[in-house]
Design an enzyme around this catalytic site. Structure first.
Site, PDB file in Angstrom:
ATOM      1  N   ASP A  93      20.339  -9.165  33.207  1.00  0.00           N
ATOM      2  CA  ASP A  93      21.269  -9.758  32.240  1.00  0.00           C
ATOM      3  C   ASP A  93      22.125  -8.693  31.554  1.00  0.00           C
ATOM      4  OD1 ASP A  93      20.429 -12.333  32.708  1.00  0.00           O
ATOM      5  OD2 ASP A  93      19.173 -12.511  30.931  1.00  0.00           O
ATOM      6  N   ASP A 148       7.918  -5.827  32.752  1.00  0.00           N
ATOM      7  CA  ASP A 148       9.023  -5.394  31.897  1.00  0.00           C
ATOM      8  C   ASP A 148       9.478  -4.013  32.339  1.00  0.00           C
ATOM      9  OD1 ASP A 148       9.007  -7.720  30.450  1.00  0.00           O
ATOM     10  OD2 ASP A 148       7.950  -6.893  28.714  1.00  0.00           O
ATOM     11  N   ASP A 150       9.626  -1.095  31.108  1.00  0.00           N
ATOM     12  CA  ASP A 150       8.912   0.148  30.772  1.00  0.00           C
ATOM     13  C   ASP A 150       7.515   0.211  31.376  1.00  0.00           C
ATOM     14  OD1 ASP A 150       8.383  -2.021  29.113  1.00  0.00           O
ATOM     15  OD2 ASP A 150       7.713  -0.776  27.447  1.00  0.00           O
ATOM     16  N   ASP A 241       5.792 -16.204  26.702  1.00  0.00           N
ATOM     17  CA  ASP A 241       4.568 -15.963  27.463  1.00  0.00           C
ATOM     18  C   ASP A 241       3.382 -16.718  26.858  1.00  0.00           C
ATOM     19  OD1 ASP A 241       4.660 -14.393  25.158  1.00  0.00           O
ATOM     20  OD2 ASP A 241       4.438 -12.493  26.191  1.00  0.00           O
TER      21      ASP A 241
END
Length: 496
Positions: A93, A148, A150, A241
Protein backbone atom coordinates in the site's frame (compact mmCIF):
# COMPACT_ATOMS: atom_id res chain seq x y z
CA UNK A 1 -16.95 13.57 53.19
CA UNK A 2 -18.80 12.92 49.89
CA UNK A 3 -15.66 13.60 47.83
CA UNK A 4 -13.59 11.35 50.12
CA UNK A 5 -16.20 8.58 49.77
CA UNK A 6 -16.09 8.80 45.96
CA UNK A 7 -12.27 8.69 45.97
CA UNK A 8 -12.22 5.69 48.32
CA UNK A 9 -14.86 3.83 46.25
CA UNK A 10 -13.15 4.38 42.87
CA UNK A 11 -9.73 3.55 44.35
CA UNK A 12 -11.06 0.34 45.91
CA UNK A 13 -12.80 -0.85 42.74
CA UNK A 14 -9.67 -0.23 40.65
CA UNK A 15 -7.52 -2.13 43.17
CA UNK A 16 -10.00 -5.00 43.19
CA UNK A 17 -9.98 -5.26 39.37
CA UNK A 18 -6.17 -5.28 39.36
CA UNK A 19 -6.22 -8.02 41.99
CA UNK A 20 -8.65 -10.11 39.90
CA UNK A 21 -6.36 -9.71 36.90
CA UNK A 22 -3.38 -10.79 39.05
CA UNK A 23 -5.26 -13.92 40.14
CA UNK A 24 -5.98 -14.74 36.49
CA UNK A 25 -2.25 -14.35 35.74
CA UNK A 26 -1.48 -16.71 38.62
CA UNK A 27 -3.88 -19.25 37.16
CA UNK A 28 -2.14 -18.90 33.78
CA UNK A 29 1.20 -19.50 35.54
CA UNK A 30 -0.07 -22.81 36.95
CA UNK A 31 -1.33 -23.74 33.46
CA UNK A 32 2.02 -22.76 31.97
CA UNK A 33 4.06 -24.83 34.42
CA UNK A 34 1.83 -27.87 33.84
CA UNK A 35 2.09 -27.46 30.07
CA UNK A 36 5.90 -27.29 30.16
CA UNK A 37 6.06 -30.71 31.83
CA UNK A 38 4.26 -32.31 28.90
CA UNK A 39 6.32 -33.26 25.89
CA UNK A 40 4.34 -33.51 22.68
CA UNK A 41 5.96 -34.87 19.54
CA UNK A 42 5.85 -32.40 16.67
CA UNK A 43 4.07 -33.63 13.52
CA UNK A 44 6.03 -33.70 10.26
CA UNK A 45 5.43 -34.03 6.54
CA UNK A 46 7.32 -36.43 4.29
CA UNK A 47 8.74 -33.86 1.88
CA UNK A 48 9.73 -36.61 -0.56
CA UNK A 49 6.01 -37.16 -1.24
CA UNK A 50 4.67 -34.24 -3.24
CA UNK A 51 1.05 -35.14 -2.53
CA UNK A 52 1.66 -34.65 1.21
CA UNK A 53 2.95 -31.11 0.85
CA UNK A 54 0.22 -28.43 0.98
CA UNK A 55 0.27 -25.20 -1.03
CA UNK A 56 1.22 -22.18 1.08
CA UNK A 57 0.83 -18.45 0.43
CA UNK A 58 3.03 -16.02 2.36
CA UNK A 59 1.44 -12.58 2.70
CA UNK A 60 3.63 -9.55 3.43
CA UNK A 61 1.40 -6.53 4.16
CA UNK A 62 3.62 -3.43 3.83
CA UNK A 63 3.17 0.34 3.80
CA UNK A 64 6.07 2.76 3.27
CA UNK A 65 8.79 0.46 4.61
CA UNK A 66 11.81 2.00 2.89
CA UNK A 67 14.37 0.83 5.46
CA UNK A 68 13.41 -2.82 5.85
CA UNK A 69 11.98 -4.00 2.49
CA UNK A 70 15.26 -5.34 1.08
CA UNK A 71 15.98 -7.21 4.30
CA UNK A 72 12.44 -8.63 4.39
CA UNK A 73 12.36 -9.80 0.76
CA UNK A 74 15.84 -11.35 0.91
CA UNK A 75 14.87 -13.21 4.07
CA UNK A 76 11.55 -14.53 2.74
CA UNK A 77 13.25 -15.65 -0.49
CA UNK A 78 15.41 -17.98 1.64
CA UNK A 79 12.46 -19.86 3.17
CA UNK A 80 13.04 -23.59 2.75
CA UNK A 81 9.88 -24.94 1.10
CA UNK A 82 9.23 -26.54 -2.30
CA UNK A 83 9.01 -23.63 -4.76
CA UNK A 84 6.22 -25.25 -6.72
CA UNK A 85 4.08 -25.23 -3.57
CA UNK A 86 4.89 -21.69 -2.42
CA UNK A 87 3.48 -18.32 -3.39
CA UNK A 88 4.54 -14.95 -1.93
CA UNK A 89 2.23 -11.94 -2.04
CA UNK A 90 3.72 -8.52 -1.29
CA UNK A 91 0.59 -6.54 -0.37
CA UNK A 92 2.01 -3.08 -0.97
CA UNK A 93 0.00 0.00 0.00
CA UNK A 94 3.08 2.24 -0.17
CA UNK A 95 2.86 5.83 -1.38
CA UNK A 96 6.56 6.77 -1.34
CA UNK A 97 9.76 5.83 -3.17
CA UNK A 98 9.86 2.44 -1.43
CA UNK A 99 7.18 1.28 -3.89
CA UNK A 100 9.47 1.48 -6.95
CA UNK A 101 12.41 -0.07 -5.11
CA UNK A 102 10.21 -2.94 -3.95
CA UNK A 103 8.93 -3.48 -7.49
CA UNK A 104 12.52 -3.74 -8.83
CA UNK A 105 13.54 -6.14 -6.06
CA UNK A 106 10.52 -8.37 -6.74
CA UNK A 107 11.36 -8.49 -10.45
CA UNK A 108 14.87 -9.70 -9.59
CA UNK A 109 13.47 -12.41 -7.32
CA UNK A 110 11.00 -13.51 -9.98
CA UNK A 111 13.97 -14.21 -12.30
CA UNK A 112 15.16 -16.85 -9.81
CA UNK A 113 11.94 -18.81 -10.31
CA UNK A 114 10.29 -17.63 -7.10
CA UNK A 115 6.52 -17.17 -7.35
CA UNK A 116 6.36 -13.69 -5.83
CA UNK A 117 3.68 -11.15 -6.73
CA UNK A 118 3.56 -7.39 -6.14
CA UNK A 119 -0.08 -6.57 -5.35
CA UNK A 120 -1.41 -3.04 -4.99
CA UNK A 121 -4.76 -1.38 -4.33
CA UNK A 122 -6.47 1.85 -5.38
CA UNK A 123 -6.76 2.98 -1.74
CA UNK A 124 -5.92 1.86 1.81
CA UNK A 125 -9.48 1.02 2.76
CA UNK A 126 -9.44 -1.23 5.82
CA UNK A 127 -5.68 -0.64 6.20
CA UNK A 128 -3.84 -3.89 6.99
CA UNK A 129 -7.06 -5.92 7.26
CA UNK A 130 -8.15 -4.60 3.86
CA UNK A 131 -4.82 -5.52 2.26
CA UNK A 132 -4.93 -9.06 3.68
CA UNK A 133 -8.51 -9.50 2.52
CA UNK A 134 -7.69 -8.25 -0.98
CA UNK A 135 -4.72 -10.62 -1.25
CA UNK A 136 -6.84 -13.54 -0.11
CA UNK A 137 -9.03 -13.20 -3.23
CA UNK A 138 -6.22 -14.48 -5.45
CA UNK A 139 -4.15 -16.48 -2.93
CA UNK A 140 -3.39 -19.98 -4.24
CA UNK A 141 -2.42 -21.40 -0.87
CA UNK A 142 -4.48 -23.63 1.35
CA UNK A 143 -2.57 -21.98 4.21
CA UNK A 144 -1.74 -18.30 4.60
CA UNK A 145 1.41 -17.28 6.49
CA UNK A 146 1.65 -13.60 7.46
CA UNK A 147 4.74 -11.53 8.32
CA UNK A 148 5.02 -7.83 9.09
CA UNK A 149 7.90 -5.97 7.47
CA UNK A 150 10.25 -6.18 10.47
CA UNK A 151 9.98 -9.96 10.97
CA UNK A 152 12.68 -12.38 9.84
CA UNK A 153 11.47 -15.99 9.98
CA UNK A 154 14.10 -18.72 9.91
CA UNK A 155 14.52 -20.91 6.84
CA UNK A 156 12.72 -23.89 8.35
CA UNK A 157 9.78 -21.82 9.63
CA UNK A 158 7.14 -23.33 7.33
CA UNK A 159 8.40 -26.86 7.92
CA UNK A 160 8.04 -26.28 11.68
CA UNK A 161 4.49 -24.89 11.49
CA UNK A 162 2.53 -26.27 8.53
CA UNK A 163 2.56 -29.94 9.71
CA UNK A 164 0.32 -29.01 12.68
CA UNK A 165 -2.52 -28.51 10.22
CA UNK A 166 -2.71 -32.28 9.85
CA UNK A 167 -5.25 -31.83 12.61
CA UNK A 168 -8.31 -30.63 10.63
CA UNK A 169 -9.66 -28.69 13.65
CA UNK A 170 -6.67 -26.32 13.77
CA UNK A 171 -7.29 -22.98 12.10
CA UNK A 172 -4.18 -21.06 13.21
CA UNK A 173 -0.60 -21.80 14.22
CA UNK A 174 1.10 -18.89 16.02
CA UNK A 175 4.81 -18.69 16.87
CA UNK A 176 6.68 -16.78 19.58
CA UNK A 177 8.22 -13.42 18.76
CA UNK A 178 11.95 -12.98 19.28
CA UNK A 179 13.70 -9.60 19.51
CA UNK A 180 16.57 -8.61 17.22
CA UNK A 181 17.41 -5.51 19.27
CA UNK A 182 16.36 -6.50 22.80
CA UNK A 183 19.39 -4.83 24.43
CA UNK A 184 19.43 -1.63 22.36
CA UNK A 185 18.08 0.58 25.19
CA UNK A 186 15.95 0.65 28.34
CA UNK A 187 12.92 1.14 26.11
CA UNK A 188 13.59 -2.00 24.04
CA UNK A 189 14.38 -4.06 27.14
CA UNK A 190 11.08 -3.02 28.74
CA UNK A 191 9.13 -3.86 25.57
CA UNK A 192 10.86 -7.23 25.29
CA UNK A 193 10.11 -7.96 28.95
CA UNK A 194 6.37 -7.32 28.44
CA UNK A 195 6.18 -9.27 25.17
CA UNK A 196 8.10 -12.23 26.62
CA UNK A 197 5.51 -12.49 29.40
CA UNK A 198 2.72 -12.50 26.82
CA UNK A 199 4.40 -15.05 24.55
CA UNK A 200 5.21 -17.47 27.33
CA UNK A 201 2.92 -17.18 30.33
CA UNK A 202 -0.23 -15.92 28.61
CA UNK A 203 -0.22 -17.67 25.24
CA UNK A 204 0.87 -21.06 26.63
CA UNK A 205 -1.25 -20.67 29.78
CA UNK A 206 -4.40 -20.05 27.78
CA UNK A 207 -3.72 -22.35 24.84
CA UNK A 208 -2.78 -25.37 26.98
CA UNK A 209 -6.22 -25.33 28.64
CA UNK A 210 -8.24 -24.63 25.49
CA UNK A 211 -8.95 -20.98 26.38
CA UNK A 212 -9.11 -18.40 23.60
CA UNK A 213 -5.79 -16.95 22.43
CA UNK A 214 -5.05 -14.46 19.70
CA UNK A 215 -3.17 -14.56 16.45
CA UNK A 216 -0.60 -11.81 16.98
CA UNK A 217 -0.95 -10.16 13.57
CA UNK A 218 2.27 -11.67 12.26
CA UNK A 219 4.58 -14.69 12.59
CA UNK A 220 1.64 -17.06 12.30
CA UNK A 221 -0.22 -19.05 9.66
CA UNK A 222 -3.94 -19.42 9.01
CA UNK A 223 -5.94 -22.12 7.32
CA UNK A 224 -7.60 -20.21 4.49
CA UNK A 225 -10.88 -22.02 5.13
CA UNK A 226 -10.79 -20.79 8.74
CA UNK A 227 -10.43 -17.13 7.70
CA UNK A 228 -13.39 -17.44 5.33
CA UNK A 229 -15.54 -19.41 7.75
CA UNK A 230 -14.97 -16.81 10.49
CA UNK A 231 -16.15 -14.00 8.20
CA UNK A 232 -12.83 -12.84 6.70
CA UNK A 233 -10.73 -9.86 7.77
CA UNK A 234 -12.60 -6.79 9.02
CA UNK A 235 -11.08 -3.34 9.43
CA UNK A 236 -13.52 -1.90 11.99
CA UNK A 237 -11.04 -2.24 14.90
CA UNK A 238 -7.35 -1.34 15.18
CA UNK A 239 -6.46 -4.93 16.11
CA UNK A 240 -7.93 -6.93 13.25
CA UNK A 241 -5.87 -9.94 14.39
CA UNK A 242 -7.60 -10.16 17.80
CA UNK A 243 -11.00 -9.64 16.17
CA UNK A 244 -10.65 -12.46 13.63
CA UNK A 245 -9.08 -14.72 16.28
CA UNK A 246 -12.15 -14.50 18.49
CA UNK A 247 -14.59 -14.89 15.62
CA UNK A 248 -12.72 -18.02 14.48
CA UNK A 249 -12.64 -19.59 17.96
CA UNK A 250 -16.33 -18.86 18.47
CA UNK A 251 -16.78 -20.94 15.29
CA UNK A 252 -14.97 -23.77 17.16
CA UNK A 253 -11.67 -23.53 15.29
CA UNK A 254 -8.67 -24.55 17.40
CA UNK A 255 -5.50 -22.47 17.68
CA UNK A 256 -2.03 -23.94 18.19
CA UNK A 257 0.65 -21.86 19.86
CA UNK A 258 4.30 -22.90 19.40
CA UNK A 259 6.51 -21.45 22.13
CA UNK A 260 9.53 -23.35 20.82
CA UNK A 261 9.42 -21.74 17.35
CA UNK A 262 10.89 -18.24 17.62
CA UNK A 263 10.42 -15.61 14.91
CA UNK A 264 12.82 -12.68 15.38
CA UNK A 265 11.62 -9.10 14.87
CA UNK A 266 12.64 -5.53 15.56
CA UNK A 267 11.32 -3.58 18.54
CA UNK A 268 10.59 0.17 18.22
CA UNK A 269 13.69 2.04 19.37
CA UNK A 270 12.19 5.54 19.59
CA UNK A 271 9.49 6.34 22.12
CA UNK A 272 7.23 8.02 19.53
CA UNK A 273 7.17 4.72 17.58
CA UNK A 274 6.48 2.75 20.77
CA UNK A 275 3.71 5.20 21.69
CA UNK A 276 1.91 4.74 18.36
CA UNK A 277 2.18 0.95 18.66
CA UNK A 278 0.94 0.97 22.28
CA UNK A 279 -1.95 3.27 21.37
CA UNK A 280 -3.06 0.99 18.53
CA UNK A 281 -2.80 -2.20 20.59
CA UNK A 282 -4.59 -0.78 23.64
CA UNK A 283 -7.34 1.00 21.76
CA UNK A 284 -7.85 -2.07 19.57
CA UNK A 285 -8.17 -4.27 22.66
CA UNK A 286 -10.95 -2.05 24.03
CA UNK A 287 -12.67 -1.94 20.64
CA UNK A 288 -12.64 -5.72 20.53
CA UNK A 289 -14.11 -5.97 24.02
CA UNK A 290 -17.01 -3.84 22.78
CA UNK A 291 -17.32 -5.91 19.60
CA UNK A 292 -16.75 -9.43 20.95
CA UNK A 293 -17.56 -9.31 24.68
CA UNK A 294 -21.29 -9.97 24.32
CA UNK A 295 -20.73 -12.70 21.71
CA UNK A 296 -18.39 -14.50 24.12
CA UNK A 297 -20.80 -14.05 27.04
CA UNK A 298 -23.83 -15.50 25.23
CA UNK A 299 -21.96 -18.39 23.56
CA UNK A 300 -23.15 -21.78 24.77
CA UNK A 301 -20.16 -23.63 23.33
CA UNK A 302 -17.47 -22.40 25.73
CA UNK A 303 -16.94 -23.06 29.42
CA UNK A 304 -17.38 -20.51 32.20
CA UNK A 305 -13.63 -20.55 32.89
CA UNK A 306 -12.85 -19.84 29.23
CA UNK A 307 -15.38 -16.99 29.28
CA UNK A 308 -13.72 -15.46 32.36
CA UNK A 309 -10.26 -15.68 30.77
CA UNK A 310 -11.64 -14.28 27.51
CA UNK A 311 -13.17 -11.28 29.27
CA UNK A 312 -9.93 -10.58 31.10
CA UNK A 313 -8.00 -11.07 27.86
CA UNK A 314 -10.20 -8.57 26.02
CA UNK A 315 -9.97 -6.20 29.00
CA UNK A 316 -6.20 -6.59 29.17
CA UNK A 317 -5.53 -3.01 28.00
CA UNK A 318 -8.16 -1.65 30.40
CA UNK A 319 -5.80 -2.55 33.25
CA UNK A 320 -3.86 0.59 32.31
CA UNK A 321 -6.94 2.64 33.18
CA UNK A 322 -7.17 0.94 36.58
CA UNK A 323 -3.46 1.52 37.22
CA UNK A 324 -3.83 5.17 36.24
CA UNK A 325 -6.80 5.65 38.58
CA UNK A 326 -4.97 4.01 41.49
CA UNK A 327 -1.92 6.19 40.79
CA UNK A 328 -3.82 9.49 40.60
CA UNK A 329 -5.96 8.76 43.66
CA UNK A 330 -3.12 7.41 45.78
CA UNK A 331 -2.01 10.90 46.88
CA UNK A 332 -5.48 12.03 48.04
CA UNK A 333 -5.78 8.62 49.72
CA UNK A 334 -2.56 9.31 51.64
CA UNK A 335 -4.11 12.45 53.12
CA UNK A 336 -7.49 10.79 53.76
CA UNK A 337 -5.74 7.97 55.61
CA UNK A 338 -4.01 10.37 57.98
CA UNK A 339 -7.04 12.61 58.51
CA UNK A 340 -9.72 10.06 59.38
CA UNK A 341 -8.70 7.83 62.26
CA UNK A 342 -11.78 5.60 61.96
CA UNK A 343 -10.66 4.48 58.45
CA UNK A 344 -7.44 2.87 59.70
CA UNK A 345 -8.88 -0.64 59.47
CA UNK A 346 -9.93 -0.04 55.84
CA UNK A 347 -6.36 0.89 54.95
CA UNK A 348 -4.98 -2.21 56.64
CA UNK A 349 -7.35 -4.27 54.47
CA UNK A 350 -6.36 -2.30 51.35
CA UNK A 351 -2.68 -3.00 52.00
CA UNK A 352 -3.55 -6.64 51.29
CA UNK A 353 -3.61 -5.67 47.63
CA UNK A 354 0.17 -5.34 47.64
CA UNK A 355 -0.14 -9.06 47.00
CA UNK A 356 -1.11 -8.18 43.38
CA UNK A 357 2.41 -6.87 42.82
CA UNK A 358 3.88 -9.97 44.46
CA UNK A 359 1.82 -12.19 42.14
CA UNK A 360 3.03 -10.32 39.05
CA UNK A 361 6.60 -10.51 40.37
CA UNK A 362 6.37 -14.30 40.76
CA UNK A 363 4.64 -14.87 37.40
CA UNK A 364 7.09 -12.80 35.39
CA UNK A 365 10.07 -14.42 37.12
CA UNK A 366 9.10 -17.80 35.67
CA UNK A 367 8.86 -16.34 32.16
CA UNK A 368 12.18 -14.52 32.61
CA UNK A 369 13.86 -17.77 33.67
CA UNK A 370 12.78 -19.49 30.45
CA UNK A 371 14.78 -17.01 28.36
CA UNK A 372 17.70 -16.06 30.62
CA UNK A 373 17.98 -18.97 33.05
CA UNK A 374 17.70 -19.08 36.84
CA UNK A 375 20.21 -18.51 39.61
CA UNK A 376 20.81 -15.69 42.07
CA UNK A 377 22.64 -13.43 39.59
CA UNK A 378 19.79 -13.62 37.08
CA UNK A 379 17.27 -13.11 39.88
CA UNK A 380 18.96 -9.82 40.85
CA UNK A 381 18.94 -8.68 37.22
CA UNK A 382 15.31 -9.72 36.96
CA UNK A 383 14.34 -7.76 40.09
CA UNK A 384 15.86 -4.58 38.64
CA UNK A 385 14.18 -5.26 35.28
CA UNK A 386 10.80 -5.95 36.88
CA UNK A 387 10.68 -2.62 38.72
CA UNK A 388 12.04 -0.79 35.67
CA UNK A 389 9.31 -2.39 33.56
CA UNK A 390 6.60 -1.52 36.09
CA UNK A 391 7.79 2.07 36.36
CA UNK A 392 7.86 2.62 32.58
CA UNK A 393 4.52 0.82 32.14
CA UNK A 394 2.97 3.18 34.71
CA UNK A 395 4.59 6.09 32.87
CA UNK A 396 2.62 5.00 29.78
CA UNK A 397 -0.63 4.72 31.76
CA UNK A 398 -2.04 8.15 30.81
CA UNK A 399 -1.31 7.62 27.10
CA UNK A 400 -2.72 4.10 27.14
CA UNK A 401 -5.76 5.04 29.25
CA UNK A 402 -6.76 7.63 26.63
CA UNK A 403 -6.45 4.88 23.98
CA UNK A 404 -8.61 2.53 26.07
CA UNK A 405 -11.32 5.15 26.66
CA UNK A 406 -11.43 6.00 22.95
CA UNK A 407 -11.82 2.30 22.19
CA UNK A 408 -14.64 1.76 24.68
CA UNK A 409 -16.51 4.89 23.61
CA UNK A 410 -16.23 4.11 19.92
CA UNK A 411 -14.07 7.01 18.74
CA UNK A 412 -12.61 5.92 15.40
CA UNK A 413 -9.05 6.65 14.31
CA UNK A 414 -6.72 5.67 11.50
CA UNK A 415 -4.43 2.65 11.64
CA UNK A 416 -1.08 4.34 12.32
CA UNK A 417 1.76 1.99 11.47
CA UNK A 418 4.81 1.65 13.66
CA UNK A 419 7.93 3.07 11.92
CA UNK A 420 10.57 0.42 11.29
CA UNK A 421 14.28 1.22 11.56
CA UNK A 422 16.67 -1.58 10.60
CA UNK A 423 19.12 0.30 12.79
CA UNK A 424 22.06 -1.75 11.55
CA UNK A 425 21.36 -0.69 7.98
CA UNK A 426 20.54 2.98 8.69
CA UNK A 427 23.79 4.91 8.40
CA UNK A 428 22.44 8.08 9.96
CA UNK A 429 20.98 6.23 12.95
CA UNK A 430 17.32 6.52 13.89
CA UNK A 431 17.26 10.32 13.45
CA UNK A 432 17.53 9.80 9.69
CA UNK A 433 14.22 7.92 9.59
CA UNK A 434 11.85 9.91 7.39
CA UNK A 435 8.74 8.30 8.92
CA UNK A 436 9.27 9.67 12.43
CA UNK A 437 6.92 12.40 13.54
CA UNK A 438 8.53 15.43 15.19
CA UNK A 439 5.29 16.70 16.70
CA UNK A 440 4.92 16.48 20.46
CA UNK A 441 1.58 15.13 21.62
CA UNK A 442 -0.27 17.33 24.15
CA UNK A 443 -0.28 14.21 26.33
CA UNK A 444 3.47 14.65 26.83
CA UNK A 445 2.87 17.96 28.66
CA UNK A 446 0.45 16.21 31.01
CA UNK A 447 3.01 13.44 31.56
CA UNK A 448 5.50 16.10 32.66
CA UNK A 449 2.89 17.55 35.04
CA UNK A 450 2.23 14.05 36.43
CA UNK A 451 5.95 13.59 37.04
CA UNK A 452 5.81 16.70 39.27
CA UNK A 453 2.55 15.47 40.85
CA UNK A 454 4.22 12.26 42.00
CA UNK A 455 7.24 14.21 43.22
CA UNK A 456 4.70 15.99 45.43
CA UNK A 457 3.45 12.55 46.49
CA UNK A 458 6.96 11.65 47.66
CA UNK A 459 7.22 14.96 49.52
CA UNK A 460 3.84 14.28 51.15
CA UNK A 461 5.19 11.10 52.73
CA UNK A 462 7.38 13.30 54.94
CA UNK A 463 4.69 15.78 56.06
CA UNK A 464 1.45 13.83 56.59
CA UNK A 465 0.44 12.48 59.98
CA UNK A 466 1.56 13.38 63.44
CA UNK A 467 4.32 10.82 63.88
CA UNK A 468 7.01 11.77 61.39
CA UNK A 469 5.34 10.92 58.10
CA UNK A 470 3.79 7.97 56.29
CA UNK A 471 6.09 6.15 53.85
CA UNK A 472 3.78 3.27 52.85
CA UNK A 473 3.18 4.68 49.36
CA UNK A 474 6.62 6.24 48.92
CA UNK A 475 8.05 3.38 46.72
CA UNK A 476 4.91 3.51 44.54
CA UNK A 477 5.18 7.27 44.07
CA UNK A 478 8.91 6.99 43.38
CA UNK A 479 8.22 4.46 40.59
CA UNK A 480 5.51 6.70 39.16
CA UNK A 481 7.83 9.72 39.30
CA UNK A 482 10.57 7.80 37.49
CA UNK A 483 8.15 6.24 34.98
CA UNK A 484 6.45 9.48 33.97
CA UNK A 485 9.83 11.23 33.99
CA UNK A 486 11.28 8.61 31.62
CA UNK A 487 8.33 8.87 29.21
CA UNK A 488 8.29 12.69 29.38
CA UNK A 489 12.01 13.28 28.78
CA UNK A 490 12.30 10.47 26.20
CA UNK A 491 9.40 12.00 24.26
CA UNK A 492 11.03 15.44 24.31
CA UNK A 493 14.36 13.95 23.20
CA UNK A 494 12.84 12.02 20.28
CA UNK A 495 11.17 15.18 18.96
CA UNK A 496 14.52 16.89 18.25
Amino acid sequence: MILESIIITVYSIALLLIFMYALAQLNLLFNYLRARKKHINSPTFDFSKEEEIPYVTIQLPVYNELYVMDRLLNNIAEIDYPKEKLEIQVLDDSTDESFEETAKHIQELQKTGLDIQHLTRENREGFKAGALKEGLKTAKGEYIAIFDADFLPKKDWLKNTIPYFKNPEIGVVQTRWGHLNRDYSILTRVQAFALDAHFTLEQVGRNSQGHFINFNGTAGVWRKACILDAGNWEGDTLTEDLDLSYRAQLKKWKFKYLEEVETPAELPIVISAARSQQFRWNKGGAENFQKMGWRVFKSRDISLKTKIHSFLHLLNSTMFLNIFLVAILSIPMLYIKNEYEHLKMYFYVMSFFVISTIIFFICYWFTYKVIYGGGFKHFLKYTVMFFTFFSVAMGFSLHNSIAVLEGHFGKKSEFIRTPKFNIGGLKEGWKGNKYLTKNISPNVIFEGILMLYFAFGMYSAFVVGDQGGDFGLFPFHLMLFLGFGFVFFSSLKSSH
